[in-house]
Scaffold this active site. Structure first.
Site, mmCIF file in Angstrom:
data_model
loop_
_atom_site.group_PDB
_atom_site.id
_atom_site.type_symbol
_atom_site.label_atom_id
_atom_site.label_comp_id
_atom_site.label_asym_id
_atom_site.label_seq_id
_atom_site.Cartn_x
_atom_site.Cartn_y
_atom_site.Cartn_z
ATOM 1 N N ASP A 8 0.852 -1.187 0.000
ATOM 2 C CA ASP A 8 0.000 0.000 0.000
ATOM 3 C C ASP A 8 0.892 1.242 0.000
ATOM 4 O OD1 ASP A 8 -3.182 0.387 1.570
ATOM 5 O OD2 ASP A 8 -2.039 1.896 0.493
ATOM 6 N N ASP A 103 -3.386 2.558 -5.911
ATOM 7 C CA ASP A 103 -2.205 2.663 -5.042
ATOM 8 C C ASP A 103 -1.975 1.457 -4.134
ATOM 9 O OD1 ASP A 103 -4.274 2.992 -3.261
ATOM 10 O OD2 ASP A 103 -3.262 4.570 -2.131
ATOM 11 N N GLU A 104 -2.579 0.325 -4.443
ATOM 12 C CA GLU A 104 -2.345 -0.849 -3.599
ATOM 13 C C GLU A 104 -2.429 -2.121 -4.430
ATOM 14 O OE1 GLU A 104 -5.562 -1.930 -0.896
ATOM 15 O OE2 GLU A 104 -6.870 -0.571 -1.957
#
Length: 409
Positions: A8, A103-104
């Site tokens: 993350d 974003d992860e």
DNA sequence: TCTGGGGTCCTAGGACCC
DNA sequence: TCTGGGGTCCTAGGACCC
């Protein structure tokens, strides 16, 4: 027994903005827009979070809490670019990667000991590589289930690595607030509090039958989650299975509510174009088109219609949406938000009659040309909003410069 | 506090069909 | 006629995630 990473990125949007403007570093930064605009915080720097600012908070509230913060507009293109870089780093590390959002990502690193050593060592190596390649910090959770890996990356923030040793899942989860469980939001949290459940450990102690009776299918899933199991729902699917979008939509909130039919319909035309373009990009045709309408009092309705012939054409989308709007708008009521949504992809090219075919072809060529223009000169280079309106509305006189999204030429 | 935008998944009722 | 049951599609709304 498998081993998963959940990677993350830390304060992703803010961190990317800092790469483009290093003077932002260390300062309270809010990404999402100007503080006098309608909107919410997309991301807040750690310095801003100290003042209580967090994502999803109205910009105006963020300004009241932290007037000295620097408010910047979001740059989706930049985030996509860096998301690709992140993906490349992960892909080079392990082929079993699934981006869960911009974003992860989840990685299945089962069986990589010979290559990278034990999980913790592997995670630190990946962490270093990510920093070296992107200049961005991330946090990594390691566990035997994806669910626990995700929760542990959250606990590892910022810029940390946390491994939950197999067998320790229940002990790790027990003291955490139920809200930490993915899928438990405001409403479920409140419902759980109402029956005295505050910690994940409280959940784990309960009888499954009680949870099922009280919360249905979702209660059963919760029981599994409280024990750290992926069983049921999204967490069950295989890593790396990329299936493409299931729906495509665009919406717009007016900075000031409006009841001006011209403004409303040109906005619907623009949103229809945006949806049409994305459909063609993905080579998809939608069977169900949906209008979203939010009034000044925030009451919101959606109205859908399934068309006999799936479409990816701006004109046809707009025709349906405009009809839905005219049938459902409380005439004169001021509108806050409009949305256009497409879903239900065609199985395989369905036949159309010859006349439809010819008309379809003509629009296809026109729109393909417009798409090429946008690729070359940018999103705002072409707008068919005025021509759509000319075609479908009685009135044809327009001031093109007043159309949203269209630059005066 | 005055509430974005882009998604996913779930529930539930009614239509329709066998 | 006084009323089954299952499957699927459509529509509307809502919780939730980033």
């Amino acid at each position: 027994m498998r081993t998963f990473f959940h990677v993350d990125m830390d304060a992703f949007f803010v961190s990317v903005e800092e790469l483009f403007d290093p003077t932002l570093k260390g300062k309270p930064v809010v990404v999402g827009g100007r503080p006098d605009e309608r909107g919410v915080v997309s991301a807040a720097s750690y310095a801003a979070r100290k003042f209580g600012v967090h994502s999803a908070m109205p910009l105006r509230t963020a300004y009241q809490m932290c007037p000295q913060a620097i408010f910047v507009d979001g740059h989706p293109d930049r985030y996509r670019e860096y998301s690709h870089k992140v993906h490349e780093v992960l892909q080079a590390f392990s082929p079993l990667v699934e981006m869960a959002s911009i974003d992860e990502a989840y990685l299945d690193i089962t069986g990589t000991e010979r290559l990278y050593g034990p999980p913790l060592k592997a995670a630190h190596l990946l962490h270093e590589r990510m920093k070296a390649a992107t200049n961005l910090n991330c946090s990594i959770g390691i566990a035997a289930s994806r669910l626990v890996a995700k929760i542990s990356s959250d606990q590892a923030k910022p810029n940390g690595v946390l491994w939950i040793i197999p067998g320790q899942e229940a002990a790790f989860l027990a003291p955490l607030d139920v809200r930490k469980v993915p899928g438990v939001g405001k409403v479920t949290e409140k419902n759980l509090h109402a029956v005295g459940i505050r910690k994940v450990g409280d959940l784990a102690r309960l009888d499954e039958a009680f949870l099922e009776q009280r919360f249905g299918k979702w209660g059963l899933a919760l029981a599994g989650k409280s024990r750290g199991l992926d069983a049921g729902g999204w967490f069950d699917s295989e890593i790396g299975a990329d299936e493409g979008p299931k729906s495509i939509s665009h919406e717009h909130t007016f900075n000031e509510d409006t009841a001006d039919l011209d403004r409303i319909e040109s906005t619907l035309a623009r949103l229809s174009e945006m949806v049409g373009r994305r459909l063609r990009e993905h080579k998809l045709q939608a069977r169900t088109l949906q209008l979203k309408l939010r009034y000044s009092d925030f009451s919101t309705i959606t109205r859908a219609h399934s068309v006999p012939r799936p479409t990816d054409l701006d004109t046809e989308i707009f025709e349906e949406i405009r009809e839905l709007f005219r049938r459902n708008w409380k005439a004169g009521a001021t509108v806050r938000l409009l949305g256009v949504h497409a879903a239900g992809w065609a199985e395989g090219g369905e036949q159309m009659d010859l006349l439809g075919e010819a008309r379809h072809e003509k629009w296809k060529q026109t729109l393909a040309a417009a798409d090429r223009m946008r690729d070359k000169f940018g999103e705002s280079a072409v707008s068919l909003a005025s021509s759509l309106r000319g075609k479908f509305r009685e009135r044809t006189h327009e001031n093109p410069a007043s159309l949203p999204g269209k630059k005066p030429t």
